[in-house]
Write a protein that holds these residues in place. Structure first.
Motif, PDB file in Angstrom:
ATOM      1  N   THR A  56       3.528  -5.433 -11.939  1.00 29.93           N
ATOM      2  CA  THR A  56       4.618  -4.557 -11.503  1.00 29.93           C
ATOM      3  C   THR A  56       4.923  -4.800 -10.029  1.00 29.93           C
ATOM      4  OG1 THR A  56       3.028  -2.801 -11.028  1.00 29.93           O
ATOM      5  CG2 THR A  56       4.111  -2.736 -13.182  1.00 29.93           C
ATOM      6  N   LEU A  57       3.878  -5.150  -9.278  1.00 33.28           N
ATOM      7  CA  LEU A  57       4.055  -5.489  -7.866  1.00 33.28           C
ATOM      8  C   LEU A  57       3.512  -6.888  -7.642  1.00 33.28           C
ATOM      9  CD1 LEU A  57       2.695  -2.246  -6.104  1.00 33.28           C
ATOM     10  CD2 LEU A  57       5.086  -2.812  -6.585  1.00 33.28           C
ATOM     11  N   ILE A  58       4.293  -7.711  -6.953  1.00 33.73           N
ATOM     12  CA  ILE A  58       3.825  -9.065  -6.650  1.00 33.73           C
ATOM     13  C   ILE A  58       3.924  -9.267  -5.148  1.00 33.73           C
ATOM     14  CG2 ILE A  58       4.227 -11.536  -6.994  1.00 33.73           C
ATOM     15  CD1 ILE A  58       5.643 -10.708  -9.661  1.00 33.73           C
ATOM     16  N   LEU A  96       0.814  -1.214   0.000  1.00 37.05           N
ATOM     17  CA  LEU A  96       0.000   0.000   0.000  1.00 37.05           C
ATOM     18  C   LEU A  96       0.854   1.274   0.000  1.00 37.05           C
ATOM     19  CD1 LEU A  96      -2.805  -1.111   2.477  1.00 37.05           C
ATOM     20  CD2 LEU A  96      -3.008  -0.829   0.000  1.00 37.05           C
ATOM     21  N   SER A  97       2.077   1.176   0.532  1.00 39.00           N
ATOM     22  CA  SER A  97       2.950   2.346   0.516  1.00 39.00           C
ATOM     23  C   SER A  97       3.642   2.518  -0.830  1.00 39.00           C
ATOM     24  CB  SER A  97       4.020   2.239   1.602  1.00 39.00           C
ATOM     25  OG  SER A  97       3.423   2.019   2.839  1.00 39.00           O
ATOM     26  N   LEU A  98       3.726   1.430  -1.611  1.00 31.57           N
ATOM     27  CA  LEU A  98       4.376   1.492  -2.912  1.00 31.57           C
ATOM     28  C   LEU A  98       3.400   1.841  -4.021  1.00 31.57           C
ATOM     29  CD1 LEU A  98       6.497  -1.829  -3.038  1.00 31.57           C
ATOM     30  CD2 LEU A  98       7.342   0.454  -2.549  1.00 31.57           C
ATOM     31  N   ILE A  99       2.183   1.361  -3.894  1.00 26.33           N
ATOM     32  CA  ILE A  99       1.293   1.269  -5.053  1.00 26.33           C
ATOM     33  C   ILE A  99       0.807   2.620  -5.572  1.00 26.33           C
ATOM     34  CG2 ILE A  99      -0.938   1.071  -3.879  1.00 26.33           C
ATOM     35  CD1 ILE A  99      -1.319  -1.487  -5.727  1.00 26.33           C
ATOM     36  N   GLY A 100       0.744   2.729  -6.891  1.00 20.56           N
ATOM     37  CA  GLY A 100       0.189   3.913  -7.536  1.00 20.56           C
ATOM     38  C   GLY A 100      -0.863   3.475  -8.539  1.00 20.56           C
ATOM     39  N   LYS A 101      -1.535   4.447  -9.123  1.00 20.05           N
ATOM     40  CA  LYS A 101      -2.670   4.135  -9.998  1.00 20.05           C
ATOM     41  C   LYS A 101      -2.284   3.267 -11.192  1.00 20.05           C
ATOM     42  CE  LYS A 101      -3.790   8.537 -10.084  1.00 20.05           C
ATOM     43  NZ  LYS A 101      -4.443   9.837 -10.303  1.00 20.05           N
ATOM     44  N   LYS A 102      -0.997   3.400 -11.635  1.00 22.54           N
ATOM     45  CA  LYS A 102      -0.614   2.683 -12.846  1.00 22.54           C
ATOM     46  C   LYS A 102      -0.070   1.287 -12.570  1.00 22.54           C
ATOM     47  CE  LYS A 102       0.511   6.897 -15.244  1.00 22.54           C
ATOM     48  NZ  LYS A 102       1.679   7.797 -15.287  1.00 22.54           N
TER      49      LYS A 102
END
Lengths: 288, 371, 198
Positions: free
Chosen positions: A100-102, A55-61
């Protein structure tokens, strides 16, 4: 009172603290950096460390993949995905290579990760020395002095007792020749994937309030002796009964009807992709 | 057509959530938040205390949503707390300014200001009151009217009196060491993770948000002998205390400028514990120290148990687990302990497969050596 | 200015990318047109806005007047201004004299063995940072080696190398330039001057 949900659930102050912690973790590979660890809407011990990192990394894309025990459809993976999507609206995927995130619990995917991906592992017990030392203040001291004889002794005792190293998952690793680290309960099979990984690996323990990291291209060695080598789980002569894959981590199943032992890819999306590509070969490109 | 993953997990979760809602609704009764708030005082206080969020309304909502499960209600409120920005620290709360509703001392028969029993279940006979089954609103109104009439002539004068602390009288006699006021800002355990050795402020914060049952158990264990603290309750007080915050970016210490933001009900306990003080290596002297307990709402058992554990942790030299701060502080949090215990319900088949492999490896090794 | 949710997220990801791949340059951008004047590079204040809050302290190293920037940072982020030996973040403005930087480098926090994270993170302004140059970097995050070019003098690099000698103690650096570029050098990175020694 209305339900109001902030982008990525956490307030910006909490994200800042987690982000600062992540940068420190990257700068000191394998060292467990303490962080405040917020209570999350899912239970402590169910992936809150990994979730706070995500949640601290994630962005809309971003494109997110979540797996639990290798499976995208495992109830806990589904539950985590649902929460992240509800608060961010990001795209979800099951394909390892499009993510992009796993975020994962207990596995590193079979498909090799690349340098524009970040792997986030959920950690129940971040302290590799906990098995022989209960006190946090003592293990902290041991790490500071690079005093790891206890960890070696544990392996040595197993050899004395059983004639072989008998660790299961979460076999400790040496990171960048400095810190002994718990790789999280991934099978030994996945340990080598951490060494010189192309992708950044972040590990989060929510209940124990620790974040640590393995930057890309970092030396990660599984603890072992020269004459008693580190051994991954052995699937020689075994293959997936669905896709036929060998050299991957397999789940052992008992067939309902025949009572025969069966093996099946643990990484479900990997298996699915293989099935689809063989089908393509068989039927051509008609309905691909 | 390609192969598509079975959405087993998603479907199972949807069905399970529906079933959960069904279980909550199947009795076809609506419980109002205000009903919970006005009738479940103990539950609300306990939830707010363990969640470390003072908001009776939201606590009532959490209880409703959790169908009365303590751990779930605390969890809901804690998770909500996570989403709230924390911008200010309150000014120090002086508890001798408390609007006291109840205040007793077990140490002295007469205390200045007197013992004030207030509302307590201590002297109720624990007999089920079957009349409550058919309690009516009219009966409640009648009772309240009678009560008001009976009470009104006895109302005290309008002059507020403050109850000073019992310990103050003993301090005057030199039985307690005078300590300098320590105004170091407390460490905030919700902003910085707990590291050991912990500061006293961190210990007290962890204890006050501890699970009531866990704090009580450990305090009890110490009392029974697995610990060296046998206190006398100097004072238990329950009442409202006002909360103030200083204006932001204000450098003056003028309290006149502080904002009053509301009041909270708390239970505060000061336990007196005799300790041997060693002077000049030879002379031993007996003195008292204070074990401090405090929690949101009225929860006297927890606050007293906390005061025992506070003293225990002040004396880490004793070789009991109740004096070991890592043992006590890391295992009393409701959200952490219930979360980790319940995570055992998650699938562990990768870890099990890995263990299976190594057990087979060991067996092979044993067989090889036997030959 | 900055979109506190999405811009900060994007800035952080760039910083994380560069911190985990020392020597790789990222460009920081905000989506909101800035109306406020900052007497530092855009990349510098975007980094500050992304990482600072009331829980951290900072120290500005500069030979010029720095009161305004100190005040502005405190007002925007609630971070505390602190002496160099206590600061969590050290900000070096462009044009600062070598001697001033060296003194700060010698006295800043580098953490201790129990808590190596209690070390200063340096935000250092450059006129221009270039991927490929006279500094050879190696270590975690770098496949074999990579080179970069900075405006910082060799003696500052040497002073930095002195302070990271006792890993895990050391300082982590975020280098910013006038074109909104950033590049990171964590304490794990070995820096060698081309044709010279460490």
């Amino acid at each position: 009172m209305l339900n109001k949900s902030h982008f990525a659930f956490l307030d910006e102050g909490s994200k800042k603290e987690i982000r600062r912690t992540i940068l420190k973790a990257v700068a000191i590979p394998g060292y467990q950096v303490p962080f405040a660890s917020r209570e999350m809407p899912i239970a402590r011990g169910w992936g809150t460390g990994g979730l706070q990192i995500t949640l601290s990394l994630i962005g809309k894309k971003d494109v997110l993949k979540v797996i639990d025990q290798g499976a995208d459809e495992s109830v806990n993976a589904v539950n985590i995905k649902k929460l992240v999507q509800l608060t961010t609206g990001v795209e979800l995927t099951e394909q390892t290579k499009t993510a992009t995130l796993i975020q994962s619990r207990h596995r590193i995917p079979e498909v090799p990760l690349t340098d524009d991906q970040i792997l986030i592992l959920q950690v129940p017990e971040p302290e590799p020395l906990r098995a022989y030392e209960a006190k946090k203040s003592v293990t902290k001291l041991l790490h500071s002095e690079q005093e790891y004889s206890g960890a070696w002794l544990m392996l040595f005792e197993q050899i004395m007792k059983y004639g072989t190293i008998s660790t299961g998952a979460d076999h400790p690793v040496y990171v960048n020749d400095r810190y002994v680290m718990a790789p999280s309960p991934i099978p030994r099979f996945d340990n080598p994937k951490m060494n010189q990984s192309e992708a950044l690996i972040l590990l989060g323990a929510g209940r124990e309030k620790k974040i640590y990291a393995i930057p890309p291209y970092t030396d990660v060695a599984s603890l072992a002796f020269d004459d008693y080598l580190f051994r991954t789980e052995d699937f020689t002569d075994k293959s997936c009964h669905l896709c036929g894959a060998t050299g991957v981590f397999l789940d052992e199943l008992i067939d309902d009807h025949t009572q025969q032992k069966l093996f099946q890819c643990n990484d479900t999306s990997f298996c699915m992709e293989r099935l689809n590509s063989t089908q393509k070969e068989e039927v051509g490109s008609i309905d691909a | 057509m390609g192969y598509v993953a079975v959405k087993g997990g998603t479907e199972a979760i949807e069905a399970s959530l529906k079933r959960l809602t069904y279980e909550r609704l199947r009795g076809r009764e609506v419980i109002e938040i205000k009903t919970i708030q006005s009738t479940m005082r103990g539950l609300i206080d306990q939830v707010m205390s363990e969640a470390s969020l003072y908001e009776p309304n939201l606590a009532a909502l959490a209880i409703k949503q959790a169908e009365g499960s303590m751990e779930e209600a605390v969890f809901l409120l804690r998770a909500h707390r996570s989403t709230l920005p924390r911008l200010y620290y309150s000014q120090t709360v002086e508890t001798d300014r408390m609007f006291v509703e109840r205040r007793i001392s077990a140490s002295f028969k007469d205390i200045p200001g007197g013992q004030l029993l207030g509302a307590t279940s201590d002297y109720t006979h624990r007999l089920l009151d079957f009349q409550l089954i058919h309690e009516t609103k009219e009966a409640i109104e009648q009772w309240l009217t009678d009560y008001e009439q009976e009470r009104s002539p006895k109302l005290p004068s309008k002059n507020l009196i403050y109850f000073s602390k019992v310990v103050d009288y003993l301090r005057e006699e030199g039985l307690f060491t005078e300590h300098e006021v320590d105004n170091t800002p407390p460490d905030d355990i919700t902003k910085k993770s707990l590291e050991f050795p912990a500061s006293r402020s961190e210990r007290l914060q962890t204890l006050t948000r501890g699970q009531t049952g866990a704090v009580t158990s450990l305090g009890y264990a110490s009392l029974r002998g697995y610990g060296q603290v046998h206190p006398t309750v100097g004072e238990v007080r329950v009442g409202m205390v006002p909360i103030y915050v200083a204006p932001p970016n204000e450098t003056t210490e003028d309290q006149e400028n502080d904002y009053y933001i509301g009041e909270v009900k708390i239970t505060e306990v000061e336990s007196f514990v005799p300790v041997t003080k060693n002077y000049n290596q030879q002379e031993n002297d007996l003195e008292f120290e204070i074990g401090y307990g405090i929690c949101f709402g009225q929860n006297e058992t927890k606050a007293i148990a906390m005061s025992i554990l506070d003293q225990c942790l002040e004396h880490p030299e004793a070789s009991f687990p109740t004096h070991d701060e890592e043992f006590v502080l890391l295992h009393i949090d409701s959200v952490e302990s219930t979360g980790f215990i319940s995570h055992l319900k998650l699938p562990h088949y990768v870890t099990f497969q890995s263990k299976l492999d190594s057990v087979r490896g060991v067996k092979q090794e044993v067989r090889k050596n036997a030959k | 200015m900055i979109d506190v949710v999405h811009d900060m997220q994007a800035v952080f990801r760039k910083l994380l990318h560069s911190m985990s791949r020392p020597g790789e340059v990222s460009t920081l951008k905000s989506t909101i047109a800035h109306t406020d004047r900052w007497s530092c590079h855009e990349a510098t204040y975007l980094t500050i806005l992304t990482l600072f809050d009331a829980e951290v302290s900072f120290h500005i190293v500069s030979n010029k007047q720095k009161k305004n920037l100190e005040k502005q940072i405190a007002e925007y982020t609630l971070a505390r201004n602190a002496p160099i030996d206590e600061a969590d973040f050290v900000i070096v403005l462009q044009g600062t004299k070598e001697q001033t930087i060296l003194e700060a480098m010698g006295t800043c926090k580098i953490g201790n063995l129990l808590d190596p994270q209690h070390a200063a993170t340096w935000i250092v302004e450059n006129e221009r940072i270039v991927q490929e140059g006279n500094l050879i970097l190696s270590g975690p995050g770098i496949q074999q080696q990579t080179t970069i070019q900075l405006d910082i003098s060799d003696s500052i690099i040497q002073a930095r190398n002195e302070r990271i000698k006792e890993f895990p103690l050391g300082i982590d650096m975020i280098l910013t330039d006038a074109k909104s570029q950033v590049l990171c050098i964590p304490r794990t990175t070995t820096i060698v001057l081309k044709g010279g020694t460490q």
